[in-house]
Design an enzyme around this catalytic site. Structure first.
Site, PDB file in Angstrom:
ATOM      1  N   LYS A   1       0.861  -1.183   0.000  1.00 33.62           N
ATOM      2  CA  LYS A   1       0.000   0.000   0.000  1.00 33.62           C
ATOM      3  C   LYS A   1       0.896   1.232   0.000  1.00 33.62           C
ATOM      4  CE  LYS A   1      -3.852   1.875   2.816  1.00 33.62           C
ATOM      5  NZ  LYS A   1      -4.646   1.658   4.043  1.00 33.62           N
TER       6      LYS A   1
ATOM      7  N   SER B   1      -9.724   1.664   3.193  1.00 31.68           N
ATOM      8  CA  SER B   1      -8.888   2.446   2.326  1.00 31.68           C
ATOM      9  C   SER B   1      -7.899   1.629   1.506  1.00 31.68           C
ATOM     10  CB  SER B   1      -8.100   3.470   3.150  1.00 31.68           C
ATOM     11  OG  SER B   1      -7.230   2.822   4.046  1.00 31.68           O
TER      12      SER B   1
ATOM     13  N   SER C   1      -9.739  -0.880   7.276  1.00 33.03           N
ATOM     14  CA  SER C   1      -9.186  -0.682   5.935  1.00 33.03           C
ATOM     15  C   SER C   1      -8.513  -1.876   5.299  1.00 33.03           C
ATOM     16  CB  SER C   1      -8.182   0.455   5.949  1.00 33.03           C
ATOM     17  OG  SER C   1      -8.852   1.659   5.767  1.00 33.03           O
TER      18      SER C   1
END
Ligand code: GLN
Length: 489
Positions: free
Chosen positions: A82, A157, A181
């Site tokens: 990420k 997210s 997330s």
């Protein structure tokens, strides 16, 4: 090995193929680069990847293997990160304009550990700006699409990390989870995603959102793969003062032993109204499965659950407003071209660099922390957080793990919630309390809606008891293997 076979394999299978000499890291990495080139135009999971660098790492891995110097089971297997986890020499944008030109000068601890295990560090994955959101629609670089239905969000997210695994662009990824997330996008994309106990995985080198809640964790097609990756990234780190000195078991070995007899708790507060019927049906089928293999199912209560979203949005925004103060246009962030004096540098750089949701949260958080309101909001939220933790402690006197849905609905359409922050915030209603209590949680695919959208269940464990949690998750996953099903792209 055939490219299409490679990209549909789990990390376990790739690892075995490597050790059997059936393939090489160069071949595996080439297959995934090819796949990214074919499908990422549609999915947009990656913000950045460097094929040359990936192939150079793969070549080194193959060389080690030829000399019998292989570093571990993931040596030669690609892992994507990420875009909030630092990799030395690579961009780190946190999907924000304010970090558009930032290059990390150092490695996060998880990156270092992955490198030491020989994994091929493969690209930066999209997210909601600074991990604030549940759909990736808050990315300054365009949303990621759900590979199962390109008109729908992948969740967030860590939407890029989940979608990339679902689209078979990469076998393993890391995300971060502050309020759901990792688990929510895993559920919406039909893959496995796990948030470890707070303190299990070092946060050093993770762009901070809310430091008392943030944890890095793995995504994969199977629980086995998640266990493999967790084993590598976990462990005490003197560079993170909240990292906990605890012995890390070999999770991949732990999985070989079933949790039996085992008690699963169902919190009544998580099964009330607001849950989509198809989600309810799939989760109930999973509960039936556990019954059929001899698990005891027990009703438990987590009475403070209805306060968790409010508590979270006070604590998380308070911490965010403080953490994001460092992006000031003075140091490593991009500076407004229109700034004429010192105050301008701060206000215009931040005003132009941050998106709407990030600004909303900085303002909300600064308000909750301001004198006169601190006791009314922040302090009360902290006290309520303690109640939430105690609810779990009480429930865990009766059961080994707790089972809930991961998300109240399958993937929603783009734009459906983006104008209504509260309805977006409610998509984390089942995941947030786990972060507030610091507990480990895993989302495992447990079904599909009639229209073919994946549905996930969440299993929550006791602090630092990842072993039994993974074991219970694996007992379902090895029978159903729904994370192995791939969307048509
Ligand atoms: N969706 C939640 C939020 O917007 C959780 C985000 C996260 O876990 N990083 O804050």
């Amino acid at each position: 090995m055939d490219f299409s076979k490679i990209v549909s394999s789990t990390a376990y299978e790739l690892s075995k193929a490597l050790s059997d000499g059936a393939t090489t890291s160069t071949e595996i990495t080439s297959a995934f680069i090819d796949r990214i080139q074919k499908v990422d135009g549609q999915v947009h999971a990656f913000l950045y990847h460097d094929p040359e660098d990936m192939l150079a790492q793969a070549k080194e891995s193959d060389l080690r293997r030829s000399q019998n110097l292989t570093l571990g089971p993931l040596d030669g297997v690609p892992v994507g990160l990420k875009d909030v986890i630092a990799v030395e020499g690579q961009p780190l944008t946190a999907a924000s304009k304010i970090l558009e030109n930032y290059i990390s000068p150092y490695n996060a601890t998880v990156t270092r550990k992955l490198k030491e295990s020989g994994a091929v560090i493969s690209g930066r994955l999209n997210l909601d700006e600074f991990a604030m959101g549940s759909s990736t629609e808050n990315s300054a670089y365009g949303a990621t699409k759900n590979p199962w239905d390109l008109d729908r969000v992948p969740g967030g997210s860590s939407g890029g990390s989940a979608a990339a695994v679902a689209a078979r662009e990469i076998p393993l990824t890391l995300g971060s989870d502050t309020g759901g997330s990792i688990r929510q996008p895993a559920s919406l994309c039909g893959v496995v995603g796990m948030k470890p106990t707070y303190g299990m995985v070092s946060r050093f080198g993770l762009a901070a959102f809310a430091s008392s809640l943030d944890q890095i964790g793995p995504f994969a097609q199977s629980v086995e793969d998640v266990a493999l990756l967790l084993e590598i990234i976990s462990g005490h780190d003197p560079l993170d003062s909240t990292s906990y000195p605890v012995e890390i078991p070999r999770y991949s070995e732990v999985l070989k032993e079933d949790c039996q007899p085992c008690k699963i708790g169902l919190p009544s507060e998580f099964f009330g109204p607001g849950m989509d019927d198809e989600v309810r049906k799939s989760v109930e089928l999973a509960i039936e499965f556990y019954k059929s293999i001899g698990f005891e199912i027990i009703d438990v209560s987590l009475p403070s659950t209805d306060l968790s979203v409010s508590v979270y949005y006070v604590i998380a925004t308070a911490e965010a407003s403080s953490n994001l103060a460092r992006y000031d246009g003075i140091r490593y962030t991009s500076r407004s071209q229109r700034a004429e004096n010192a105050i301008d540098i701060y206000s215009k750089s931040r005003g132009e660099g941050f998106g709407e949701e990030v600004k909303r949260r900085c303002i909300l958080g600064a308000y909750a922390l301001s004198s006169g309101y601190y006791d009314a909001y922040y302090l009360r939220a902290q006290k309520t957080r303690t109640l939430i933790r105690k609810d779990f402690e009480k429930a865990f006197q009766k059961v080994d793990v707790i089972l809930t849905p991961t998300s109240p609905t399958p993937a929603f359409k783009f734009g459906e919630k983006s104008d209504d922050p509260i309805s977006m915030y409610l998509s984390d209603i089942y995941t947030i309390s786990t972060n507030l209590a610091g507990l480990p949680g895993i989302s495992v695919p447990c079904g599909f809606s009639d229209s073919g959208l994946p549905i996930g269940m969440q299993l929550i464990g006791q602090a630092f008891e990842e072993g039994p949690l993974l074991s219970v998750a694996h007992q379902f996953d090895r029978e159903h293997r729904l994370g192995r099903q791939a969307p048509n792209l």
